[in-house]
Design an enzyme around this catalytic site. Sequence first.
Site, PDB file in Angstrom:
ATOM      1  N   LYS A 235     -16.629  -9.732  55.854  1.00 32.66           N
ATOM      2  CA  LYS A 235     -17.397  -9.850  54.417  1.00 32.66           C
ATOM      3  C   LYS A 235     -16.539  -9.916  53.243  1.00 32.66           C
ATOM      4  O   LYS A 235     -15.536  -9.164  53.320  1.00 32.66           O
ATOM      5  CB  LYS A 235     -18.414  -8.821  54.291  1.00 32.66           C
TER       6      LYS A 235
ATOM      7  N   SER B  23     -26.906  -8.319  51.702  1.00 29.94           N
ATOM      8  CA  SER B  23     -25.997  -9.186  51.366  1.00 29.94           C
ATOM      9  C   SER B  23     -24.891  -9.557  52.277  1.00 29.94           C
ATOM     10  O   SER B  23     -24.176 -10.601  51.940  1.00 29.94           O
ATOM     11  CB  SER B  23     -25.340  -8.116  50.181  1.00 29.94           C
TER      12      SER B  23
ATOM     13  N   SER C 217     -28.058  -3.861  53.918  1.00 32.95           N
ATOM     14  CA  SER C 217     -27.345  -5.105  53.694  1.00 32.95           C
ATOM     15  C   SER C 217     -26.769  -5.602  54.997  1.00 32.95           C
ATOM     16  O   SER C 217     -26.077  -6.664  55.190  1.00 32.95           O
ATOM     17  CB  SER C 217     -26.087  -5.116  52.436  1.00 32.95           C
TER      18      SER C 217
END
Lengths: 98, 498, 476
Positions: free
Chosen positions: B81, B156, B180
């Site tokens: 990420k 996210s 997330s």
Amino acid sequence: MARVVSDEIRALARLCRLELEEAEIERFSADLSRIVAHIETLAGIEVEGVEPFVGPEAPAAQLRADTPATPLARERALAPVPAHDEEFVLVPRFKDEM
Amino acid sequence: MAAEFVGMGAARLAAAVAEGEVTAAALLEAHLDRISALDGEVRAWRHLDLEGARAQAAAVDAARARGERLGPLAGVPVGLKDIFVVEGMPTQCSSRMLEGWVPGYQGTHAQRMREAGAVLVGKLAMDEFAMGSSNENGPDPSVHNPWDLDFVPGGSSGGSAAAVAARMVPLSLGSDTGGSIRQPASFCGVAGLKPSYGRVSRAGMIAFASSLDQAGPMALEVEDLALALELLAGADPKDASCVDLPVPDLRAACRGELAGMRVGLHRAALGLEGLDAGVRACFEDAIARMREAGAEIVDIELPHFDAAVACYYVLCTAEAASNLARYDGLRFGHRVPDADLEVQYAKSRASGFGDEVKRRIMLGTFVLRADSYEAYYGRAMKVRRKIAEDYTAAFARCDLIASPVSPVAGFRLGERVDDPLAMYLSDVFTVGVNLAGLPALSVPSGFAKVGERELPVGLQLIAPAFEEARLFRAGAAFERLTPALRERVPPLLAKGGA
Amino acid sequence: MSLHDYELVVGLEIHCQLATRSKLFTDCPFDTGGEPNTRVDPFTLGWPGTLPVPNAEAVRLATRLALALDCELQAHSRFARKHYFYPDLPHGYQITQADAPYAKGGAIPFAPGKALPLERIHMESDAGKTTHGVREGVSGVDYNRAGAPLVEIVSLPALRSAKDAAEVLRSLRQLVRWLGVSEGDMEKGSLRCDANVSLRPRGVEALGTRCEIKNLNSFKFLEAAIGAEARRQADLLDRGEAVVQSTMAYEVDADRTWVMRSKEDAADYLYFPEPDLPPLRLEAAWLDAQREALPELPGPRRDRYLAAGLSDYDAEQLTADRATGDYFDAVCEAGAGAKAACNWIIGELAAAMKAEKLEMVACPVTPAQLAEIIALVEADTINGRAAKQVFEAVFAGEGAPREIVERKGLGQVSDRAALEAVVAEILAAHPDQLAALRGGKAKLRGFFVGQVMKQTRGRANPQVVQALLDAAIAER
């Protein structure tokens, strides 16, 4: 019910250094009013005498030995700086009162 | 042909490389082919480090040729990420604020992955500063759910979930502050783990809300999560909140059985307004399977369950407002020059941050102001203790708690962008875990209809702090109960690159 | 009314930089004097993804100071974030301790029987430094100092004079150096002071509105600034105007204070508990060990010296720093008398050290050697003048005292017969002076003693010479 008025939004924006346009102020005022109203449901929970919970606590605070490492070379420290000279991070002049 | 390896799990691929069934280089190229075939539509990647990845793969192959002992992830392509710091690799947290920032130091996660032999392919898309549940926040194009491109991948860590779901990499790292990792794992039909707070270092993970943030793995198989956690976990001299506890043999835990486990069920939550019927049916089906497999289902109470979202949004926004104060345009990142420092601050921050980030900074500042601190922040910290105590009490009656991950199986791109409160409320099943610092797993459990479309649905399992082994025991056993789920791939793959 | 009609009330906030090798929350070194931005690391610069990790040595030094000031050490304390946007503050907040400091109460003793009571001491990290005008309209920021470890000592408003305030600061400087907690150098900024000043009409109990004077970096300026602020406030009150709570700066040249900002534009610092750091726990056993490890403090040591018969002045001199007193104690331990040891240390030794610009710890004369010199004098083996020569030789590294006495032949001549001959010879050689002396010109005694000493190359026992002279003058 909470209403976060535009003036309050302006004051908040100043405090957190965000330049907002009028349309944004209106929008954030509406958004924050609804969100704060939801948050205020917490007022219905009895918390008298409850110890604040700051975060899940490690069993023992980790401390570090006082052993200095090698600092960053200055060129590396300054490499990501938007405005700098050979020595300093440069900023527009400001009122020095801290 | 290396292409046949695409879609296999990380542990299986590491074994293949170690055994010489395939080279790391070929494995990387096969996955890169998949990325180039599909990412035009999925848009999971923010940055690909082709040169670096090829060099790492070549290094693994060379090490093997020399007869060296290979790491447990040697040759396995992994995506990170964009919240993780990788030295020399653009790291932007999907924000204009960090445009052009190339970290001058190595983050702990990247370092531990590299040491295990993983090939870091690049950075995965996310909501700006990890704030969001849909991957629509920020300056970049939205990520699309590989199961249905009209739908969001969740957030996210949406890019991390979508990349694994599209079999672009077998393993990715995400971060979870309020769901997330788990929510996008559920939306994209992959497994995701949010470790106990303090289990994995936060050093080298850009902070959103410090007391809630945890890094965790996302993969196609639960056992791969166990492997990744074993590598990521453990004390770090660069994070004072990371605990020095031994990491149990989590892969061994994956061989355990559901039989004999007490699984707690908070029935009141299933009456939640807004819980999708398909998601509820899927969850009830999962409970039934677990019971059949020998788990004991026990009722538990979480009296402050309904307060979790409000509590969470007070605390996470306050911490975010504070953590994001360093983005002032002076030492790194985005700057709008002005002769007046105050104007420069306000312009730089206003144009560097997107709407959702600004909204949260404002809210966080609001709850921290001296005149509202006690009523909001102070109170939320106390409610947080009550929520944590609810879980402690519940775990006196059960080994694990099971719940849905999200009230919905998914939603369309653009569908919720104008309603931040509705977006926040959909975090109802996940935020309590972060508030209490618990570990939780999202594991695929079925599919549910959303209109005409059908999307994956995850099952959430929650354990007491530092009892991740229980999650792996139950999660892997559950996975073995649902083999068909592992076989089913997004239609996009059948149609295109696969 | 005049200034005399008001009572001055002063409280101090003193920042003291801890003498660690690395910063408070990162292993970056911070020795002063480096080129700008060469004592920085990813954490210091606030780079995303970096986290604070507390320095155990900073905690130890802060604890040591608090124990010496008799504070209540808190088993459980917490760091907090104090927010403000400022170029030299890299994170946008300072990590400090707000509602849960590690030490409460205590007092700074600053004169016999006098002590300034404290509210608290807390740990916090320092900010960087800005240089204005590096070019037109542009300032330059140096982050070397950012993150350096500080303790802030906050007193109660309990002082009644500017002079006492300066005394407090002097005593604190002595103490932090004594404990090895800080360099305590006001010029280099490792000790900095703010003063809260208010006035109230004499006889009134309620405190007046206070103003805080910032950044007073010398004892002299502290005293002068408090005086100037008191005058300003008295003028306002005399005119019937209210004192507005403000932050003040002191202008040295004009000897006046001026308002930097008033309470109305005070910032909201958005304090909240630092979520990156678990609470700081000080274990009871560890605290006991730290208490055990405290050296004798200046006050008790001074009292001990007075009890040993030394004068106020002597005791003061010997406790100016810890090494001097330690040295004195060692000389006494080696057998010397207190008064003789003191005279040597604050006399010959101090002068020699000053001339060579040496610190006490680097003293080339060991306490045992000094004690030996003193013993040689007391045994009449050498006289005072020879003792100085011996001392100089030992200081110069020429060997042990007794060895030097022998090598240089400095042993005292006390043999009456030998000295009688010398005295007789001298008296015979100077008949005029002798006559004058006998006629009552007493000063000439010194002349004759000098001549005898010259003749014996300084080795004659002065007492014996005096006695012989007395006898010779009396006889005729």
